[in-house]
Design an enzyme around this catalytic site. Structure first.
Site, mmCIF file in Angstrom:
data_model
loop_
_atom_site.group_PDB
_atom_site.id
_atom_site.type_symbol
_atom_site.label_atom_id
_atom_site.label_comp_id
_atom_site.label_asym_id
_atom_site.label_seq_id
_atom_site.Cartn_x
_atom_site.Cartn_y
_atom_site.Cartn_z
ATOM 1 N N PRO A 192 0.822 -1.215 0.000
ATOM 2 C CA PRO A 192 0.000 0.000 0.000
ATOM 3 C C PRO A 192 0.858 1.268 0.000
ATOM 4 O O PRO A 192 0.377 2.335 -0.351
ATOM 5 C CB PRO A 192 -0.812 -0.089 1.294
ATOM 6 C CG PRO A 192 -0.561 -1.421 1.885
ATOM 7 C CD PRO A 192 0.607 -2.035 1.192
ATOM 8 N N ARG A 222 0.031 -8.268 -21.386
ATOM 9 C CA ARG A 222 -0.627 -7.922 -22.650
ATOM 10 C C ARG A 222 0.186 -6.937 -23.482
ATOM 11 O O ARG A 222 -0.107 -6.733 -24.663
ATOM 12 C CB ARG A 222 -2.047 -7.405 -22.403
ATOM 13 C CG ARG A 222 -2.111 -6.110 -21.651
ATOM 14 C CD ARG A 222 -3.541 -5.733 -21.328
ATOM 15 N NE ARG A 222 -4.304 -5.324 -22.493
ATOM 16 C CZ ARG A 222 -4.160 -4.159 -23.121
ATOM 17 N NH1 ARG A 222 -3.249 -3.291 -22.700
ATOM 18 N NH2 ARG A 222 -4.869 -3.861 -24.172
ATOM 19 N N ASP A 280 -5.023 1.845 -26.811
ATOM 20 C CA ASP A 280 -5.673 1.815 -25.503
ATOM 21 C C ASP A 280 -6.049 3.194 -24.987
ATOM 22 O O ASP A 280 -5.384 4.171 -25.277
ATOM 23 C CB ASP A 280 -4.743 1.190 -24.459
ATOM 24 C CG ASP A 280 -4.588 -0.293 -24.679
ATOM 25 O OD1 ASP A 280 -5.372 -0.855 -25.447
ATOM 26 O OD2 ASP A 280 -3.677 -0.865 -24.075
HETATM 27 C C1 9D3 Z 1 -4.524 -0.866 9.036
HETATM 28 C C2 9D3 Z 1 -3.155 -0.650 8.512
HETATM 29 N N1 9D3 Z 1 -3.067 -0.873 7.073
HETATM 30 C C3 9D3 Z 1 -2.747 0.395 6.371
HETATM 31 C C4 9D3 Z 1 -3.810 0.884 5.500
HETATM 32 C C5 9D3 Z 1 -1.994 -1.782 6.832
HETATM 33 C C6 9D3 Z 1 -2.133 -2.650 5.658
HETATM 34 C C7 9D3 Z 1 -3.243 -2.662 4.843
HETATM 35 C C8 9D3 Z 1 -3.328 -3.536 3.756
HETATM 36 C C9 9D3 Z 1 -1.105 -3.503 5.384
HETATM 37 C C10 9D3 Z 1 -1.200 -4.373 4.317
HETATM 38 C C11 9D3 Z 1 -2.307 -4.397 3.529
HETATM 39 C C12 9D3 Z 1 -2.385 -5.341 2.398
HETATM 40 N N2 9D3 Z 1 -2.311 -4.670 1.110
HETATM 41 C C13 9D3 Z 1 -1.415 -4.962 0.194
HETATM 42 O O1 9D3 Z 1 -0.608 -5.829 0.422
HETATM 43 C C14 9D3 Z 1 -1.395 -4.229 -1.037
HETATM 44 C C15 9D3 Z 1 -2.201 -3.157 -1.532
HETATM 45 C C16 9D3 Z 1 -3.295 -2.441 -0.951
HETATM 46 O O2 9D3 Z 1 -3.777 -2.699 0.152
HETATM 47 N N3 9D3 Z 1 -3.850 -1.452 -1.700
HETATM 48 C C17 9D3 Z 1 -3.412 -1.113 -2.927
HETATM 49 N N4 9D3 Z 1 -2.393 -1.724 -3.503
HETATM 50 C C18 9D3 Z 1 -1.803 -2.735 -2.792
HETATM 51 S S1 9D3 Z 1 -0.515 -3.632 -3.327
HETATM 52 C C19 9D3 Z 1 -0.446 -4.549 -1.988
#
Ligand code: 9D3
Length: 248
Positions: free
Chosen positions: A88, A153, A168
């Site tokens: 994230p 792709r 695209d």
């Molecule tokens: C409550 C704390 N969270 C922060 C918002 C921590 C947290 C949330 C979600 C830690 C890991 C995750 C899992 N998400 C991913 O691994 C992830 C992700 C995402 O949540 N949103 C957008 N792109 C991605 S890429 C990997």
């Protein structure tokens, strides 16, 4: 392209490799996918991959040793691969990033679970972190699939001529024109006459104009950074005059 995904849920990827354009890319040897189960590289009878956060707080953190051992296994197969982690906190994935990843010969994609990954693993081994958008997922697996789908792709020879990637939405910077197929009338709505006219010059003009109008209505943010063609500029001026007229 060799793509190796490090994950605690390798089974999620089996249906993904097995369908549609991704499957065709595998069969045509444009994509050579693999998964590594991080748990297979965890030590001890219970093969623990997570632990409690130093400093306290809720949730668990992925331990660095199983990730590092799993990564070594991937790198032994593909020593030159870029190591990317879905996170994230990563750089927002977009079409230009997809194009640049499509140039790579090999990618290793690491999927986190739990609250996060020990930062020392990220520091020591991850070349770049990628996010697929500002929303909260339960792990990196869907992010990895999104990235792989968008990248594969773009590999030359993966799409046929009929579905080519050149035209695209986000390559052109506009939303696409509307699409219609049979029947000619559906729920009282006819297909626009121009599309039945056989006049390909007029059809192309209609598609360019409606693509611009649809972008104004649906994705005005895309237009902020656009260099308008003279035709587009003229259309926008005409539409502005028409709107001014309506408002008196
Ligand atoms: C409550 C704390 N969270 C922060 C918002 C921590 C947290 C949330 C979600 C830690 C890991 C995750 C899992 N998400 C991913 O691994 C992830 C992700 C995402 O949540 N949103 C957008 N792109 C991605 S890429 C990997």
């Amino acid at each position: 392209m060799n793509v190796c995904v490090l994950t605690l849920f390798p089974d999620l990827f089996e249906p993904f490799w097995g369908h549609g354009i991704i499957r065709r890319a595998v069969e045509g040897q444009k994509l050579c996918p693999s998964t590594i189960n991080i748990r297979d590289y965890a030590e001890g009878r219970h093969r623990v991959t997570d632990d409690r956060p130093y400093g306290g707080g809720c949730g668990m953190v992925m331990k660095p040793e199983p990730l590092t051992a799993a990564l070594k296994a991937a790198q032994s197969q593909m020593p030159a691969a870029a190591t990317l982690m879905l996170s994230p906190q990563g750089k927002r994935f977009d079409q230009p990033l997809a194009h640049s990843l499509a140039l790579a010969d090999a990618l290793i994609l690491i999927c986190g679970r739990y609250e996060g990954v020990d930062e020392r693993f990220v520091d020591q081994h991850v070349d770049a972190e990628i996010s697929i958008g500002d929303f909260v997922l339960t792990g990196g697996e869907l992010g990895a699939m999104v990235v792989i789908d968008a990248v594969v792709r773009l590999i030359p020879g993966v799409l046929g001529n009929r579905e080519s990637a050149g035209n695209d939405t986000f390559s052109a910077g506009l939303v696409e024109h509307a699409h219609f197929t049979r029947p000619q009338t559906f729920g009282d709505e006819p297909v626009p006459d121009v599309l039945l006219s056989g006049n390909h010059h007029e059809i192309d003009r209609w598609r360019r104009q409606t693509a611009l109008m649809r972008t104004v209505l649906k994705r005005p943010d895309l237009l902020a950074q656009r260099n308008f063609s003279p035709e587009e500029r003229a259309l926008l001026v005409k539409w502005r005059r028409e709107i001014d007229q309506l408002l008196g």
